[in-house]
Write a protein that holds these residues in place. Structure first.
Motif, mmCIF file in Angstrom:
data_model
loop_
_atom_site.group_PDB
_atom_site.id
_atom_site.type_symbol
_atom_site.label_atom_id
_atom_site.label_comp_id
_atom_site.label_asym_id
_atom_site.label_seq_id
_atom_site.Cartn_x
_atom_site.Cartn_y
_atom_site.Cartn_z
ATOM 1 N N ASN A 91 0.831 -1.196 0.000
ATOM 2 C CA ASN A 91 0.000 0.000 0.000
ATOM 3 C C ASN A 91 0.870 1.252 0.000
ATOM 4 N N MET A 92 0.319 2.337 -0.531
ATOM 5 C CA MET A 92 0.982 3.633 -0.481
ATOM 6 C C MET A 92 0.044 4.683 0.088
ATOM 7 N N ILE A 93 0.649 5.721 0.655
ATOM 8 C CA ILE A 93 -0.065 6.917 1.066
ATOM 9 C C ILE A 93 0.689 8.117 0.511
ATOM 10 N N PHE A 94 -0.050 9.023 -0.133
ATOM 11 C CA PHE A 94 0.491 10.292 -0.616
ATOM 12 C C PHE A 94 -0.211 11.425 0.122
ATOM 13 N N SER A 95 0.534 12.488 0.403
ATOM 14 C CA SER A 95 -0.024 13.610 1.148
ATOM 15 C C SER A 95 0.595 14.922 0.682
ATOM 16 N N ARG A 96 -0.226 15.949 0.604
ATOM 17 C CA ARG A 96 0.296 17.280 0.295
ATOM 18 C C ARG A 96 1.121 17.839 1.444
ATOM 19 N N TRP A 97 0.933 17.278 2.632
ATOM 20 C CA TRP A 97 1.615 17.772 3.822
ATOM 21 C C TRP A 97 2.563 16.698 4.351
ATOM 22 N N PRO A 98 3.573 17.078 5.117
ATOM 23 C CA PRO A 98 4.594 16.109 5.554
ATOM 24 C C PRO A 98 4.017 14.922 6.325
ATOM 25 N N ILE A 99 4.624 13.778 6.102
ATOM 26 C CA ILE A 99 4.296 12.546 6.827
ATOM 27 C C ILE A 99 5.294 12.433 7.977
ATOM 28 N N LEU A 100 4.799 12.552 9.202
ATOM 29 C CA LEU A 100 5.662 12.675 10.370
ATOM 30 C C LEU A 100 6.167 11.327 10.875
ATOM 31 N N SER A 101 5.363 10.293 10.721
ATOM 32 C CA SER A 101 5.794 8.947 11.111
ATOM 33 C C SER A 101 4.963 7.940 10.337
ATOM 34 N N THR A 102 5.451 6.717 10.258
ATOM 35 C CA THR A 102 4.747 5.701 9.490
ATOM 36 C C THR A 102 5.075 4.313 10.018
ATOM 37 N N ARG A 103 4.142 3.403 9.831
ATOM 38 C CA ARG A 103 4.326 1.981 10.112
ATOM 39 C C ARG A 103 3.566 1.187 9.063
ATOM 40 N N THR A 104 4.031 -0.029 8.771
ATOM 41 C CA THR A 104 3.217 -0.977 8.019
ATOM 42 C C THR A 104 2.926 -2.154 8.939
ATOM 43 N N MET A 105 1.655 -2.340 9.234
ATOM 44 C CA MET A 105 1.227 -3.387 10.154
ATOM 45 C C MET A 105 0.785 -4.610 9.368
ATOM 46 N N LEU A 106 1.331 -5.760 9.724
ATOM 47 C CA LEU A 106 0.956 -7.012 9.072
ATOM 48 C C LEU A 106 -0.306 -7.544 9.726
ATOM 49 N N LEU A 107 -1.336 -7.790 8.921
ATOM 50 C CA LEU A 107 -2.626 -8.217 9.430
ATOM 51 C C LEU A 107 -2.674 -9.734 9.601
ATOM 52 N N PRO A 108 -3.486 -10.240 10.523
ATOM 53 C CA PRO A 108 -3.551 -11.697 10.767
ATOM 54 C C PRO A 108 -3.916 -12.455 9.503
ATOM 55 N N ARG A 109 -3.294 -13.619 9.352
ATOM 56 C CA ARG A 109 -3.634 -14.476 8.218
ATOM 57 C C ARG A 109 -3.392 -15.930 8.596
ATOM 58 N N THR A 110 -4.070 -16.826 7.896
ATOM 59 C CA THR A 110 -3.843 -18.257 8.027
ATOM 60 C C THR A 110 -3.587 -18.833 6.646
ATOM 61 N N ARG A 111 -2.796 -19.854 6.596
ATOM 62 C CA ARG A 111 -2.375 -20.449 5.329
ATOM 63 C C ARG A 111 -3.540 -21.135 4.616
ATOM 64 N N THR A 112 -3.671 -20.875 3.314
ATOM 65 C CA THR A 112 -4.601 -21.623 2.477
ATOM 66 C C THR A 112 -3.829 -22.691 1.713
ATOM 67 N N LEU A 113 -4.538 -23.719 1.288
ATOM 68 C CA LEU A 113 -3.909 -24.797 0.530
ATOM 69 C C LEU A 113 -4.413 -24.885 -0.903
#
Length: 286
Positions: A91-113
């Motif tokens: 994912n991306m985020i664009f902003s006209r104003w400064p981005i002061l801090s950021t994180r990318t959070m990994l969401l829960p998932r389970t393996r499919t077969l």
């Protein structure tokens, strides 16, 4: 202040053509932009670095990219040196104003077969808007299993609600010679949630409908911008099946914390855009 969320499907439109300038033209005028399905080194769009290309096309916006899925895509030793080739999907985020801090959070998932199931993520940005700092999340949930989406929504809502306690990307930044970032309470969750209105996962996000009092604005639930303004109707859609354009669903949303609801003035879907299989979803704050 105009916001837009757009799942750009690797830059490939309903005409099966890769065209990033077309994507950017569809979001012209937005102050804060959340994009999903941004890739690097993907065979379907000619291995282009979409992050770099979009940063060039949106050169007047600050930006951040979060790769939830990162795989080797042919790294090798060439002429005595390692050449790293990574497939990245995020994912991306664009902003006209400064981005002061950021994180990318990994969401829960389970393996499919038997079905594709990528690691999904939510990219967070604290943005220095003219009205003060604001948290913005670009979100992409699982597309094949309701239970996984519900688990991802619960995790995401906990991170949004507990942000003042957990402190975001950093606290005590002075030890790194950095200014302490703000800890804003208000937030916006935008993206491809892969759920239809009033589904169990949708109700997990915004709360159920009470038989007497309807759907209430509660501190524990964000508000759906379109629904909150009565702008979504039975025929509304944000996704078109690339193989059958008559098949349409509403999958993309912009959710606001309750502190922003009084500033919500408009929301709409641009159903004229065809640079992806999804449509841009917009809202505006006073």
């Amino acid at each position: 202040m105009k916001f837009v969320s757009y799942n750009v499907q690797y830059g490939i439109g309903l005409d099966n053509r890769f065209d990033l300038p077309r994507i950017v033209s569809s979001i012209h005028g937005a102050d804060i932009i959340a994009l999903q399905e941004v890739t690097r080194n993907f065979s379907r769009n000619g291995h282009v670095d979409m992050v770099a290309e979009l940063q060039t096309l949106l050169a007047n916006h600050y930006s951040v990219f979060g790769a939830a899925c990162d795989l080797d895509a042919g790294s090798a030793i060439e002429q005595g040196r390692v050449v790293n080739r990574r497939f990245q999907f995020g994912n991306m985020i664009f902003s006209r104003w400064p981005i002061l801090s950021t994180r990318t959070m990994l969401l829960p998932r389970t393996r499919t077969l038997d079905k594709l199931n990528l690691q999904r993520g939510a990219t967070e940005a604290v943005i220095a808007t003219p009205r003060g700092p604001l948290r913005v999340y670009s979100v992409h949930l699982d597309h094949v299993h309701r239970d996984e989406r519900i688990a991802q929504i619960r995790y995401l809502k906990d991170r949004a609600r507990l942000y003042p306690v957990e402190g975001g990307a950093i606290s005590g930044g002075h030890e790194f010679d950095l200014a302490e970032p703000p800890v804003p309470e208000d937030y916006v969750l935008m993206g491809d949630f892969n759920m239809v209105p009033e589904s169990p996962e949708y109700c997990e996000m915004v709360g159920g409908v009470d038989a007497l009092y309807g759907r209430q604005i509660r501190a524990t639930h964000p508000v759906d911008a379109l629904a909150g303004l009565g702008k979504r109707h039975a025929a509304s859609y944000s996704w078109v099946d690339p193989k059958n354009h008559a098949e349409r669903l509403f999958l993309d949303y912009c959710f606001l914390s309750h502190g922003l609801v009084e500033r919500l003035t408009d929301a709409w879907v641009d159903e004229t855009a065809y640079g992806s299989d999804h449509m841009p979803v917009w809202f505006e704050l006073s």
